[in-house]
Write a protein that holds these residues in place. Structure first.
Motif, mmCIF file in Angstrom:
data_model
loop_
_atom_site.group_PDB
_atom_site.id
_atom_site.type_symbol
_atom_site.label_atom_id
_atom_site.label_comp_id
_atom_site.label_asym_id
_atom_site.label_seq_id
_atom_site.Cartn_x
_atom_site.Cartn_y
_atom_site.Cartn_z
ATOM 1 N N ASN A 165 0.822 -1.315 -0.040
ATOM 2 C CA ASN A 165 0.062 -0.026 -0.086
ATOM 3 C C ASN A 165 0.854 1.356 0.135
ATOM 4 O O ASN A 165 1.718 1.323 1.038
ATOM 5 C CB ASN A 165 -0.877 -0.010 1.189
ATOM 6 C CG ASN A 165 -1.735 1.240 1.231
ATOM 7 O OD1 ASN A 165 -2.026 1.692 0.178
ATOM 8 N ND2 ASN A 165 -2.673 1.446 2.167
ATOM 9 N N GLY A 166 0.532 1.976 -0.815
ATOM 10 C CA GLY A 166 1.501 3.255 -1.023
ATOM 11 C C GLY A 166 2.760 3.268 -1.657
ATOM 12 O O GLY A 166 3.795 3.812 -1.340
ATOM 13 N N CYS A 167 3.025 2.027 -2.609
ATOM 14 C CA CYS A 167 4.119 1.540 -3.071
ATOM 15 C C CYS A 167 4.744 2.974 -3.877
ATOM 16 O O CYS A 167 3.899 3.275 -4.719
ATOM 17 C CB CYS A 167 3.836 0.625 -3.870
ATOM 18 S SG CYS A 167 5.644 -0.230 -4.779
ATOM 19 N N PRO A 168 5.915 3.436 -4.089
ATOM 20 C CA PRO A 168 6.561 4.388 -4.872
ATOM 21 C C PRO A 168 6.205 3.910 -6.236
ATOM 22 O O PRO A 168 6.434 2.709 -6.723
ATOM 23 C CB PRO A 168 7.884 4.563 -4.410
ATOM 24 C CG PRO A 168 8.057 3.773 -2.926
ATOM 25 C CD PRO A 168 6.909 2.835 -2.992
ATOM 26 N N GLN A 169 6.415 4.837 -7.025
ATOM 27 C CA GLN A 169 6.388 4.607 -8.557
ATOM 28 C C GLN A 169 7.734 4.254 -8.989
ATOM 29 O O GLN A 169 8.851 4.307 -8.585
ATOM 30 C CB GLN A 169 5.967 5.959 -9.264
ATOM 31 C CG GLN A 169 4.775 6.658 -9.364
ATOM 32 C CD GLN A 169 3.848 5.725 -10.005
ATOM 33 O OE1 GLN A 169 4.184 5.117 -11.127
ATOM 34 N NE2 GLN A 169 2.506 5.770 -9.755
ATOM 35 N N PRO A 170 7.749 2.971 -9.989
ATOM 36 C CA PRO A 170 9.042 2.788 -10.442
ATOM 37 C C PRO A 170 9.826 3.498 -11.114
ATOM 38 O O PRO A 170 8.898 4.351 -11.918
ATOM 39 C CB PRO A 170 8.557 1.222 -11.302
ATOM 40 C CG PRO A 170 7.348 0.907 -10.598
ATOM 41 C CD PRO A 170 6.591 2.322 -10.253
ATOM 42 N N THR A 171 10.985 3.395 -11.372
ATOM 43 C CA THR A 171 11.819 4.428 -12.027
ATOM 44 C C THR A 171 12.093 3.734 -13.691
ATOM 45 O O THR A 171 12.601 4.327 -14.538
ATOM 46 C CB THR A 171 13.296 4.401 -11.360
ATOM 47 O OG1 THR A 171 13.911 3.093 -11.094
ATOM 48 C CG2 THR A 171 13.064 5.128 -10.150
ATOM 49 N N GLY A 172 11.624 2.138 -13.690
ATOM 50 C CA GLY A 172 11.778 1.606 -14.868
ATOM 51 C C GLY A 172 11.077 0.339 -14.873
ATOM 52 O O GLY A 172 11.049 -0.342 -13.957
ATOM 53 N N ILE A 173 10.408 -0.061 -16.040
ATOM 54 C CA ILE A 173 9.619 -1.239 -16.265
ATOM 55 C C ILE A 173 10.024 -1.584 -17.659
ATOM 56 O O ILE A 173 9.597 -1.063 -18.589
ATOM 57 C CB ILE A 173 8.114 -0.914 -16.156
ATOM 58 C CG1 ILE A 173 7.841 -0.396 -14.724
ATOM 59 C CG2 ILE A 173 7.404 -2.044 -16.569
ATOM 60 C CD1 ILE A 173 6.401 -0.109 -14.521
ATOM 61 N N PHE A 174 10.429 -2.939 -17.895
ATOM 62 C CA PHE A 174 10.724 -3.405 -19.258
ATOM 63 C C PHE A 174 10.645 -4.846 -19.320
ATOM 64 O O PHE A 174 11.120 -5.421 -18.182
ATOM 65 C CB PHE A 174 11.903 -2.873 -19.719
ATOM 66 C CG PHE A 174 13.014 -2.891 -18.714
ATOM 67 C CD1 PHE A 174 14.020 -3.943 -18.827
ATOM 68 C CD2 PHE A 174 13.550 -2.021 -17.866
ATOM 69 C CE1 PHE A 174 15.275 -4.052 -18.150
ATOM 70 C CE2 PHE A 174 14.385 -2.226 -17.175
ATOM 71 C CZ PHE A 174 15.373 -3.254 -17.261
ATOM 72 N N ARG A 175 10.490 -5.316 -20.241
ATOM 73 C CA ARG A 175 10.335 -6.900 -20.704
ATOM 74 C C ARG A 175 11.972 -7.385 -20.864
ATOM 75 O O ARG A 175 12.558 -6.655 -21.485
ATOM 76 C CB ARG A 175 9.555 -7.373 -21.806
ATOM 77 C CG ARG A 175 8.135 -7.078 -21.549
ATOM 78 C CD ARG A 175 7.591 -8.301 -21.010
ATOM 79 N NE ARG A 175 6.223 -8.061 -20.764
ATOM 80 C CZ ARG A 175 5.159 -8.978 -20.319
ATOM 81 N NH1 ARG A 175 5.685 -10.060 -20.347
ATOM 82 N NH2 ARG A 175 3.764 -8.770 -20.351
ATOM 83 N N LEU A 176 12.101 -8.500 -20.205
ATOM 84 C CA LEU A 176 13.591 -9.195 -20.572
ATOM 85 C C LEU A 176 13.743 -10.147 -21.829
ATOM 86 O O LEU A 176 12.752 -11.078 -22.046
ATOM 87 C CB LEU A 176 14.018 -9.883 -19.441
ATOM 88 C CG LEU A 176 14.137 -9.168 -18.088
ATOM 89 C CD1 LEU A 176 14.606 -10.113 -16.933
ATOM 90 C CD2 LEU A 176 15.317 -7.992 -18.262
#
Length: 309
Positions: A202-213
């Protein structure tokens, strides 16, 4: 026996009338009649009275002036008191606001101390891992200076890469979107990751990066790497990853190639020992290092890690 008396005028009083005098008549003749007159005030008394009245009026006027001036002074005093009370209230409000700011600052300091304490604990764990690696190096047979230098470089590279990967998580099981553009597929992945991390933390910070491997293949769902700015965020998600409502989604830590290889070797050893008749064995992370332990060792470890009241 009464003695006879001679009438007046007889005897030695010869020549007087022989009868008694009429005293009432003689009184009327001798006493003059009294005339009643109204007394008239003298002019001097009127002047004194007027002067007294004027003096009284003057004194009353002075008293009225004193009362008016006293009333004005009282009104000024009341206004001054009101201003002083308002100033005091404003000062009390400022003090209350200052106290609130101090409380917030203390809370921030406590949070920072907690983070520093957690960071120190993580550093201790990393030092223990390094000590274990150093002990392994000590037990290795002697090597040439070139091999030793290469091993040291590999160790420092491994440590650096582990620190970088400690902020990441790997999510497996999210279907690959069947869209033509890379932008639409990235938007879909981001929405799914935010939904899953919101359920776990709950209230997780926004990711700095999201990408497929790996490379895109429509028939295959690739794992997703999620990067955060803090190790604590990744650790909180990994601790509560069982909250995911979909069973086909799995979350793992982002491991280096050396860590993956070491874990694969442990799995092979575990399978070999289990096939040879050993039971109650499993792989457990102890201070961040995967090890094969028995059920008895797991109970002892749990007892040691349980805080005492």
């Amino acid at each position: 026996m009464s003695i006879p008396r001679s009438p007046p005028g007889g005897g030695i009083y010869a020549g007087r009338s022989e009868s008694y005098p009429n005293l009432s008549e003689s009184h009327k003749e001798t006493v003059p009649p009294v005339t009643q007159r109204n007394r008239r005030k003298s002019p001097d008394n009127k002047k004194a009275t007027k002067s007294n009245i004027a003096e009284i009026k003057e004194q009353m006027s002075e008293m009225m002036e004193l009362l008016k001036s006293s009333k004005i002074e009282q009104a000024e005093s009341i206004n001054k008191l009101s201003l002083d009370v308002a100033a005091i209230k404003a000062e009390v409000g400022n003090i209350s606001s200052t106290m609130q700011n101090i409380i917030l600052e203390n809370k921030k300091l406590k949070d920072q101390l907690s983070k520093l304490s957690a960071a120190a604990e993580n550093t201790e764990k990393k030092v223990e891992v390094l000590e274990a690696d150093v002990n392994n190096l000590k037990n290795m047979p002697p090597a040439s200076s070139t091999q030793l230098a290469t091993t040291q470089d590999e160790i420092f590279t491994e440590i650096h890469e582990r620190n970088l990967r400690a902020k990441n998580i790997i999510v497996v099981g999210i279907p690959e979107p069947q869209n033509d553009t890379a932008k639409s597929r990235q938007d879909y992945d981001k929405a799914e990751i935010l939904r899953i991390t919101g359920l776990i933390y709950n209230g997780c910070p926004q990711p700095t990066g999201i990408f497929r491997l790996g490379k895109y293949k429509s028939q295959k769902s690739r794992a997703i790497k999620v990067c955060f700015s803090s190790e604590d965020t990744a650790k909180n998600i990994l601790r509560s990853r069982n909250k995911v409502d979909r069973e086909n989604i799995k979350i793992f830590s982002d491991q280096t190639p050396y860590q993956r290889k070491h874990l694969q070797n442990l799995k092979e050893v575990l399978q070999h020992r289990t096939s040879n008749g050993e039971s109650g064995l499993s792989i457990k992370y102890i201070k961040g290092i995967p090890k094969i332990v028995s059920s008895k060792e797991m109970q002892e470890t749990s007892t040691m890690e349980t805080p005492k009241n």
